[in-house]
Design an enzyme around this catalytic site. Structure first.
Site, PDB file in Angstrom:
ATOM      1  N   TYR A 158     -67.391  10.521  99.789  1.00  9.85           N
ATOM      2  CA  TYR A 158     -66.330   9.256 100.500  1.00  9.85           C
ATOM      3  C   TYR A 158     -65.458   8.055  98.704  1.00  9.85           C
ATOM      4  O   TYR A 158     -64.474   7.734  99.833  1.00  9.85           O
ATOM      5  CB  TYR A 158     -67.625   8.114 100.824  1.00  9.85           C
ATOM      6  CG  TYR A 158     -67.631   7.294 100.978  1.00  9.85           C
ATOM      7  CD1 TYR A 158     -67.556   6.553 102.189  1.00  9.85           C
ATOM      8  CD2 TYR A 158     -67.515   6.116 100.033  1.00  9.85           C
ATOM      9  CE1 TYR A 158     -66.952   5.565 103.530  1.00  9.85           C
ATOM     10  CE2 TYR A 158     -67.015   4.695 100.801  1.00  9.85           C
ATOM     11  CZ  TYR A 158     -66.559   4.489 102.044  1.00  9.85           C
ATOM     12  OH  TYR A 158     -66.122   2.725 103.054  1.00  9.85           O
ATOM     13  N   LYS A 162     -61.895   8.127  99.722  1.00  8.04           N
ATOM     14  CA  LYS A 162     -60.313   5.932  99.325  1.00  8.04           C
ATOM     15  C   LYS A 162     -60.238   6.367  97.962  1.00  8.04           C
ATOM     16  O   LYS A 162     -59.331   5.666  98.424  1.00  8.04           O
ATOM     17  CB  LYS A 162     -61.908   4.788  98.935  1.00  8.04           C
ATOM     18  CG  LYS A 162     -62.809   5.461 100.399  1.00  8.04           C
ATOM     19  CD  LYS A 162     -62.499   4.413 102.122  1.00  8.04           C
ATOM     20  CE  LYS A 162     -63.175   5.108 103.378  1.00  8.04           C
ATOM     21  NZ  LYS A 162     -62.351   4.241 104.135  1.00  8.04           N
TER      22      LYS A 162
HETATM   23  P1  NAD Z   1     -67.975   0.539 110.691  1.00  5.55           P
HETATM   24  O1  NAD Z   1     -68.913   1.970 111.587  1.00  5.55           O
HETATM   25  O2  NAD Z   1     -68.123  -0.262 112.115  1.00  5.55           O
HETATM   26  O3  NAD Z   1     -66.422   1.003 111.774  1.00  5.55           O
HETATM   27  C1  NAD Z   1     -65.565   2.688 112.141  1.00  5.55           C
HETATM   28  C2  NAD Z   1     -64.634   2.901 112.654  1.00  5.55           C
HETATM   29  O4  NAD Z   1     -64.055   4.632 112.735  1.00  5.55           O
HETATM   30  C3  NAD Z   1     -65.680   3.050 114.272  1.00  5.55           C
HETATM   31  O5  NAD Z   1     -65.819   1.881 115.088  1.00  5.55           O
HETATM   32  C4  NAD Z   1     -66.178   4.792 114.601  1.00  5.55           C
HETATM   33  O6  NAD Z   1     -65.667   4.850 115.888  1.00  5.55           O
HETATM   34  C5  NAD Z   1     -64.484   5.079 114.061  1.00  5.55           C
HETATM   35  N1  NAD Z   1     -64.104   6.632 113.686  1.00  5.55           N
HETATM   36  C6  NAD Z   1     -65.187   6.945 113.059  1.00  5.55           C
HETATM   37  N2  NAD Z   1     -64.614   8.322 112.827  1.00  5.55           N
HETATM   38  C7  NAD Z   1     -63.064   7.954 114.238  1.00  5.55           C
HETATM   39  C8  NAD Z   1     -62.167   9.455 114.190  1.00  5.55           C
HETATM   40  N3  NAD Z   1     -62.471  10.397 113.871  1.00  5.55           N
HETATM   41  N4  NAD Z   1     -61.382   9.328 115.233  1.00  5.55           N
HETATM   42  C9  NAD Z   1     -60.881   7.298 115.424  1.00  5.55           C
HETATM   43  N5  NAD Z   1     -62.150   6.509 114.745  1.00  5.55           N
HETATM   44  C10 NAD Z   1     -62.869   7.203 113.953  1.00  5.55           C
HETATM   45  O7  NAD Z   1     -67.574   0.365 110.088  1.00  5.55           O
HETATM   46  P2  NAD Z   1     -66.642  -0.589 108.664  1.00  5.55           P
HETATM   47  O8  NAD Z   1     -67.226  -0.591 108.169  1.00  5.55           O
HETATM   48  O9  NAD Z   1     -66.369  -1.392 109.811  1.00  5.55           O
HETATM   49  O10 NAD Z   1     -66.047   0.493 108.526  1.00  5.55           O
HETATM   50  C11 NAD Z   1     -64.618   0.364 108.933  1.00  5.55           C
HETATM   51  C12 NAD Z   1     -63.423   1.204 107.278  1.00  5.55           C
HETATM   52  O11 NAD Z   1     -64.093   0.051 106.426  1.00  5.55           O
HETATM   53  C13 NAD Z   1     -64.105   2.290 106.970  1.00  5.55           C
HETATM   54  O12 NAD Z   1     -62.830   2.942 106.975  1.00  5.55           O
HETATM   55  C14 NAD Z   1     -64.822   2.127 105.900  1.00  5.55           C
HETATM   56  O13 NAD Z   1     -65.193   3.604 104.910  1.00  5.55           O
HETATM   57  C15 NAD Z   1     -64.463   0.929 105.354  1.00  5.55           C
HETATM   58  N6  NAD Z   1     -64.546  -0.099 104.807  1.00  5.55           N
HETATM   59  C16 NAD Z   1     -66.564  -0.237 105.497  1.00  5.55           C
HETATM   60  C17 NAD Z   1     -67.024  -1.248 104.017  1.00  5.55           C
HETATM   61  C18 NAD Z   1     -68.732  -1.858 104.822  1.00  5.55           C
HETATM   62  O14 NAD Z   1     -69.079  -2.107 103.637  1.00  5.55           O
HETATM   63  N7  NAD Z   1     -68.969  -1.912 106.249  1.00  5.55           N
HETATM   64  C19 NAD Z   1     -66.727  -0.994 103.058  1.00  5.55           C
HETATM   65  C20 NAD Z   1     -66.192  -1.115 102.517  1.00  5.55           C
HETATM   66  C21 NAD Z   1     -65.096   0.046 102.909  1.00  5.55           C
END
Ligand code: NAD
Length: 248
Positions: A158, A162
């Protein structure tokens, strides 16, 4: 004056969490929104976000596409351009989170992470960029993570993905040069979304100076800013709403 009046924004992974929050915020700021989701299983959630976009008075287009799949991304971009003629803002946000120590991680688990969290950013950018160049307008915003800086035991794949997004964005920005296209990242800290299991919240809280995880609405303003023309001089940068978890 709204910040994104009449812009067309394509947001990947917009059926939940941060992507869903960005979709609704963009609509409230005057943008029409393309809501990407990966499979049929997310269609109902994506529909609910589309309804919220429409309630804000803007158009919504749902596009099912696995953003790690070359042909699917090509079709998605074509479908958006057919419906809206242009893409002003691309938000590369889709992502997954799995955990394993390096010695235990299967090659398939490594590859899946790099495919969905990093290859997707290249693919979506690759297919949207020529169109943005042709119009000499565009904002590309990619979701990284504070873990791309800090690293995480059990999250090498991961974190590598990133950190790769940060380096990709910086390199892309040097290629874009003087054109009126901006590429930047948002690197959120731990945020309450379906991605972070509640049983991990307490341990995470202890590592954050603010002492709490972010709400999605505390992350979303960074995306609104970077998509707006107020951010015209932001080039290859990373905005890090993370509660002080990582300070650069
Ligand atoms: P989340 O799981 O709600 O959102 C992730 C989204 O990506 C989901 O809607 C999922 O359906 C979609 N997805 C997954 N695989 C896919 C694919 N192959 N094609 C199209 N869509 C796909 O979680 P989130 O926290 O909202 O994550 C959004 C982004 O934020 C991600 O890139 C995650 O790595 C990043 N992020 C999250 C956090 C956290 O703490 N929640 C922190 C830093 C970064």
């Amino acid at each position: 004056m709204k910040k994104l009046e009449n812009k067309i924004a394509l947001i990947t992974g917009a059926s939940s969490g941060i992507g869903a929050g960005v979709a609704i915020a963009y609509a409230k700021e005057g943008a029409d929104v393309v809501i990407n989701y990966p499979t049929r299983a997310q269609r109902a959630d994506a529909n609910a976000i589309a309804s919220a976009v429409r309630r804000a008075g803007r158009r919504a287009l749902l596009v099912e596409a696995d953003v790690s799949d070359d042909a699917a991304v090509r079709r998605m971009v074509k479908a958006v351009l057919k419906r809206f003629d242009r893409i002003d803002v691309l938000v590369n946000n889709a992502g997954i989170s799995t955990r394993a120590l390096v010695e235990d991680m299967s090659v398939a688990q490594w590859d899946e992470m790099i495919r969905i969290n990093l290859r997707s950013v290249f693919l979506c950018t690759h297919y949207v960029l020529p169109h943005m160049y042709a119009r000499n307008y565009g904002k590309i915003i990619s979701t990284a993570s504070q873990l791309g800086y800090a690293g995480s035991a059990g999250g090498s794949h991961y974190c590598a993905a990133k950190a790769g997004i940060l380096a990709f964005t910086r390199s892309l920005s040097r290629e874009i040069g003087e054109r009126n296209v901006n590429a930047n990242c948002v690197a959120p800290g731990a945020t309450v979304t379906p991605m972070v299991k509640p049983e991990r919240w307490d341990a995470i809280r202890r590592t954050i100076p603010k002492g709490r995880l972010a709400r999605v609405d505390q992350i979303v303003p960074a995306y609104v800013y970077l998509a707006s023309d107020e951010a015209d001089h932001m080039v290859g940068q990373t905005v890090s709403p993370n509660g002080g978890d990582v300070m650069l």
